[in-house]
Design a protein around this motif. Structure first.
Motif, short mmCIF file in Angstrom:
data_model
loop_
_atom_site.label_atom_id
_atom_site.label_comp_id
_atom_site.label_asym_id
_atom_site.label_seq_id
_atom_site.Cartn_x
_atom_site.Cartn_y
_atom_site.Cartn_z
N GLN A 182 5.04 -2.26 -8.96
CA GLN A 182 4.83 -0.86 -8.81
C GLN A 182 3.32 -0.53 -9.04
OE1 GLN A 182 7.14 1.58 -11.30
NE2 GLN A 182 9.07 0.95 -10.72
N ASN A 239 -4.36 3.48 -6.11
CA ASN A 239 -3.86 4.98 -5.51
C ASN A 239 -2.34 4.97 -5.16
OD1 ASN A 239 -6.56 5.98 -5.47
ND2 ASN A 239 -6.97 4.57 -3.89
N GLY A 240 -1.60 4.36 -5.83
CA GLY A 240 0.04 4.39 -5.77
C GLY A 240 0.50 3.41 -4.96
N LYS A 241 -0.49 2.55 -4.35
CA LYS A 241 -0.01 1.36 -3.25
C LYS A 241 0.71 0.47 -4.03
CE LYS A 241 -3.38 2.41 0.56
NZ LYS A 241 -4.34 1.79 1.24
N THR A 292 10.06 6.64 12.92
CA THR A 292 8.47 6.24 13.27
C THR A 292 7.97 6.92 14.58
OG1 THR A 292 9.06 4.04 14.05
CG2 THR A 292 8.52 4.24 11.59
N ALA A 297 6.58 10.03 13.03
CA ALA A 297 5.47 9.95 12.42
C ALA A 297 4.16 9.73 13.12
CB ALA A 297 5.63 8.76 11.48
N GLU A 351 -0.32 14.86 9.42
CA GLU A 351 0.23 13.94 8.23
C GLU A 351 1.47 13.27 8.77
OE1 GLU A 351 -1.47 13.04 5.48
OE2 GLU A 351 -2.80 14.38 5.84
N ILE A 361 5.70 9.93 6.33
CA ILE A 361 6.33 8.86 5.76
C ILE A 361 5.22 7.88 5.17
CG2 ILE A 361 8.26 9.03 7.36
CD1 ILE A 361 7.20 6.52 8.94
N PRO A 362 5.81 7.03 4.06
CA PRO A 362 4.58 6.09 3.15
C PRO A 362 4.19 5.18 4.32
CG PRO A 362 6.77 6.70 2.02
CD PRO A 362 7.08 7.23 3.51
N SER A 363 3.12 4.84 3.76
CA SER A 363 2.43 3.46 4.34
C SER A 363 2.47 3.60 5.92
CB SER A 363 3.12 2.27 4.07
OG SER A 363 2.94 2.17 2.42
#
Length: 390
Positions: A162, A168-170, A371, A374, A383, A386-388
């Motif tokens: 984690q 930055n949370g990555k 995706t 996205a 935006e 979804i993450p990444s």
């Protein structure tokens, strides 16, 4: 912890012609051994060594450290060719591209990693991300990580930690020696069986901080291969497996369609209107998806080579092309299955390999239908949601 145990005697052939010959030899061996790989549930180290001789495992190592980076389109074309014979082996081979992530490591670490060999087979079991204990000089890592494709033939493994405010949370990837962890044989699947995507278990394994990096983090080396978007490339190499699987399925459809009579003595399949229509539509769909895939790949690579800005739009188009390739390939293989008729239901049928394996890339989190939305959001200036992504 030792850095890695890659056998320095197994490396890429020195000349282009010798590498091409090695690649042809690898395809011949794969044709003979693909059933073996599927039965045992992993691609063995001796075959990984054959692929190393083709240059695929130095294809994303920066030239600064002795690597010979391939243009992404060239690398993915090789993955396609392997997947045309056996998609699961193509999936394992595709991770020859994953050393692009290592560019986010400290430069001194990269120098140390590549000092013995630049032909490194890497496998990552990154999820679920675990919270490691921060200690002096690094991390104590404990947990179980899933989906470590190719782990039984890897020289070095990655496990997911984690992130926090500093990243930055990555997520963080920690590099470990395979000897320091346990491979948990839990890969019991219908599709992509030969990838051997088992789990990795660690119990208070110490990983020095300089052997960790932010996944998708900023590279410490500036070369075309490190400028090309790493996360998009990770999605693309998996999509190229699907493209190869779909082509392998169509190879069978063409071969069957050329037979003069059917098993019942009636009109051959290739002379039936539905067969001819289905083949034509599948061919057009696959070629169209593939053309988009490589068009945007080459466009972005050109930007990387010339050190021109690669925008969020470029990244979104790479991700969109990868998803389209995986989803269309899935439809093409299902069309081939329909055309093959009743015989295709047997486990021993040649199409089963492509059917079972080609369904998997489209299920992958980086290539699923969400995706599309996205990508559309990014192309519209919104935006991704979804993450990444991208």
């Amino acid at each position: 912890m030792t850095v890695h145990k890659a056998d320095e005697s197994v490396c890429a052939e020195e000349t282009i012609s010798a590498r091409r010959k090695a690649f042809g030899k690898a395809l011949e061996v794969l044709q003979d051994r693909r059933d073996e790989f599927g039965t045992q549930g992993f691609v063995p180290k001796d075959f990984i060594d054959l692929l190393k001789r083709t240059g695929m495992y130095r294809a994303s190592v920066p030239a600064e450290f002795g690597g010979e980076p391939m243009p992404p389109a060239q690398f993915m074309d090789m993955v396609e060719e392997i997947s045309r014979v056996d998609p699961a082996t193509g999936w394992v081979a595709s991770f020859g591209s994953s050393l692009v992530y290592f560019a986010a490591l400290p430069v001194a670490t990269q120098e140390k990693l590549y000092s013995r060999s630049v032909d490194i087979a890497y496998a990552g079991g990154l999820f679920p991300m675990q919270e490691a204990e921060k200690v002096d000089g690094g991390y104590l890592c404990t947990g179980v990580w899933q989906f470590a494709s190719g782990c039984k033939g890897a020289d070095i493994l990655g496990i997911g930690l984690q992130g926090g405010p500093d990243t930055n949370g990555k997520p963080i990837t920690a590099l470990v020696d395979p000897a320091d962890v346990e491979i948990v044989d839990n890969w019991d699947v219908a599709g992509m069986r030969a990838t051997g995507s088992h789990a990795v278990r660690a119990d208070r394994v110490f990983v020095p901080e300089d052997m960790t990096f932010v996944r998708g983090g900023d590279p410490r080396v500036d070369e075309p291969i490190t400028r090309y978007p790493a996360l998009a490339y990770a999605a693309q190499v998996l999509a190229s497996v699907a493209l190869g699987a779909a082509r392998g399925a169509l190879d069978y459809v063409y071969e069957t369609g050329a037979v003069r009579t059917s098993i019942t003595g009636g009109t051959s399949k290739g002379n039936r209107p539905t067969y001819k229509d289905g083949v034509a539509r599948a061919e057009a769909d696959l070629r169209s998806a593939r053309a988009f895939f490589y068009e945007i790949t080459n466009e972005v690579w050109d930007h990387a080579v010339r050190d021109v800005e690669i925008t969020e739009r470029h990244r979104a188009l790479l991700r969109l092309a990868a998803t389209q390739a995986a989803q269309v390939s899935r439809k093409v293989v299902l069309s081939a299955f329909d055309l093959a008729g009743t015989g295709a239901i047997y486990q021993s049928h040649p199409l089963q390999r492509f059917l079972q394996d080609c369904l998997v890339p489209a299920q992958h989190a980086m290539l699923q239908n969400n995706t599309y939305e996205a990508a559309g959001a990014v192309l519209l200036g919104a935006e991704a949601g979804i993450p990444s992504f991208p």
